[in-house]
Design a protein around this motif. Structure first.
Motif, PDB file in Angstrom:
ATOM      1  N   LEU A  24     -14.948 139.099  40.713  1.00 15.73           N
ATOM      2  CA  LEU A  24     -14.855 137.782  39.864  1.00 15.73           C
ATOM      3  C   LEU A  24     -15.871 136.986  40.249  1.00 15.73           C
ATOM      4  O   LEU A  24     -16.544 136.494  39.335  1.00 15.73           O
ATOM      5  CB  LEU A  24     -13.574 137.085  39.966  1.00 15.73           C
ATOM      6  N   GLY A  25     -16.315 137.053  41.434  1.00 11.14           N
ATOM      7  CA  GLY A  25     -17.466 136.021  41.975  1.00 11.14           C
ATOM      8  C   GLY A  25     -18.773 136.580  41.297  1.00 11.14           C
ATOM      9  O   GLY A  25     -19.694 136.111  40.989  1.00 11.14           O
ATOM     10  N   LEU A  26     -18.990 138.031  41.338  1.00 10.15           N
ATOM     11  CA  LEU A  26     -20.073 138.490  40.573  1.00 10.15           C
ATOM     12  C   LEU A  26     -20.084 138.200  39.241  1.00 10.15           C
ATOM     13  O   LEU A  26     -21.280 137.839  38.671  1.00 10.15           O
ATOM     14  CB  LEU A  26     -20.122 140.022  41.103  1.00 10.15           C
ATOM     15  N   PHE A  27     -18.977 138.333  38.779  1.00 14.94           N
ATOM     16  CA  PHE A  27     -18.930 137.792  37.139  1.00 14.94           C
ATOM     17  C   PHE A  27     -19.571 136.369  36.748  1.00 14.94           C
ATOM     18  O   PHE A  27     -20.312 136.232  35.994  1.00 14.94           O
ATOM     19  CB  PHE A  27     -17.750 138.225  36.547  1.00 14.94           C
ATOM     20  N   ASP A  28     -18.940 135.719  37.661  1.00 17.51           N
ATOM     21  CA  ASP A  28     -19.185 134.283  37.635  1.00 17.51           C
ATOM     22  C   ASP A  28     -20.614 134.000  37.809  1.00 17.51           C
ATOM     23  O   ASP A  28     -21.336 133.356  37.148  1.00 17.51           O
ATOM     24  CB  ASP A  28     -18.337 133.378  38.701  1.00 17.51           C
ATOM     25  N   LEU A  29     -21.245 134.513  39.062  1.00 17.02           N
ATOM     26  CA  LEU A  29     -22.621 134.563  39.303  1.00 17.02           C
ATOM     27  C   LEU A  29     -23.510 134.968  38.150  1.00 17.02           C
ATOM     28  O   LEU A  29     -24.604 134.457  37.820  1.00 17.02           O
ATOM     29  CB  LEU A  29     -22.930 135.290  40.337  1.00 17.02           C
ATOM     30  N   GLY A  30     -23.172 136.283  37.610  1.00 20.47           N
ATOM     31  CA  GLY A  30     -23.858 136.688  36.392  1.00 20.47           C
ATOM     32  C   GLY A  30     -23.784 135.729  35.108  1.00 20.47           C
ATOM     33  O   GLY A  30     -24.976 135.620  34.614  1.00 20.47           O
ATOM     34  N   PHE A  31     -22.713 135.419  34.693  1.00 20.26           N
ATOM     35  CA  PHE A  31     -22.490 134.553  33.677  1.00 20.26           C
ATOM     36  C   PHE A  31     -23.424 133.158  33.702  1.00 20.26           C
ATOM     37  O   PHE A  31     -23.938 132.485  32.763  1.00 20.26           O
ATOM     38  CB  PHE A  31     -21.130 134.286  33.355  1.00 20.26           C
ATOM     39  N   THR A  32     -23.276 132.685  35.020  1.00 19.26           N
ATOM     40  CA  THR A  32     -23.841 131.467  35.386  1.00 19.26           C
ATOM     41  C   THR A  32     -25.496 131.551  35.217  1.00 19.26           C
ATOM     42  O   THR A  32     -26.270 130.773  34.830  1.00 19.26           O
ATOM     43  CB  THR A  32     -23.745 130.988  37.005  1.00 19.26           C
ATOM     44  N   GLN A  33     -25.958 132.678  35.757  1.00 15.16           N
ATOM     45  CA  GLN A  33     -27.535 133.091  35.752  1.00 15.16           C
ATOM     46  C   GLN A  33     -27.733 133.224  33.826  1.00 15.16           C
ATOM     47  O   GLN A  33     -28.960 132.621  33.775  1.00 15.16           O
ATOM     48  CB  GLN A  33     -27.862 134.352  36.436  1.00 15.16           C
ATOM     49  N   LEU A  34     -26.871 133.860  33.489  1.00 14.89           N
ATOM     50  CA  LEU A  34     -27.135 134.389  31.922  1.00 14.89           C
ATOM     51  C   LEU A  34     -27.065 132.990  31.294  1.00 14.89           C
ATOM     52  O   LEU A  34     -28.102 132.560  30.425  1.00 14.89           O
ATOM     53  CB  LEU A  34     -26.010 134.913  31.322  1.00 14.89           C
ATOM     54  N   PHE A  35     -26.335 132.002  31.478  1.00 11.55           N
ATOM     55  CA  PHE A  35     -26.167 130.469  30.813  1.00 11.55           C
ATOM     56  C   PHE A  35     -27.401 129.771  31.063  1.00 11.55           C
ATOM     57  O   PHE A  35     -28.105 129.179  30.306  1.00 11.55           O
ATOM     58  CB  PHE A  35     -24.886 129.854  31.097  1.00 11.55           C
ATOM     59  N   ARG A  36     -27.858 129.832  32.452  1.00 13.15           N
ATOM     60  CA  ARG A  36     -29.062 129.060  32.778  1.00 13.15           C
ATOM     61  C   ARG A  36     -30.200 129.595  32.095  1.00 13.15           C
ATOM     62  O   ARG A  36     -31.276 128.776  31.376  1.00 13.15           O
ATOM     63  CB  ARG A  36     -29.367 129.415  34.217  1.00 13.15           C
TER      64      ARG A  36
END
Length: 60
Positions: free
Chosen positions: A44-56
């Motif tokens: 879940l942390g990796l998904f969160d990190l990935g989505f955060t970078q994508l949205f940025r």
């Protein structure tokens, strides 16, 4: 009052039928729960990190 006494007698009788797990079984189950929790948290942390970078990237 008799029903309350009967309830506790029957409860005690039912608890004697329970097959309680051994200490080793409990420790093994605890290990499985802890490892599973850590694995899910990392995923879940990796998904969160990935989505955060994508949205940025999308918001630039």
């Amino acid at each position: 009052m008799a029903k309350v006494v009967q309830f506790f007698k029957e409860s005690k009788a039912e608890l004697k039928k329970v097959v309680w797990p051994t200490k080793e079984d409990v420790l093994s189950s605890i290990k499985v729960v802890i490892i599973s929790t850590v694995v899910v948290a990392v995923i879940l942390g990796l998904f969160d990190l990935g989505f955060t970078q994508l949205f940025r990237l999308l918001m630039k």
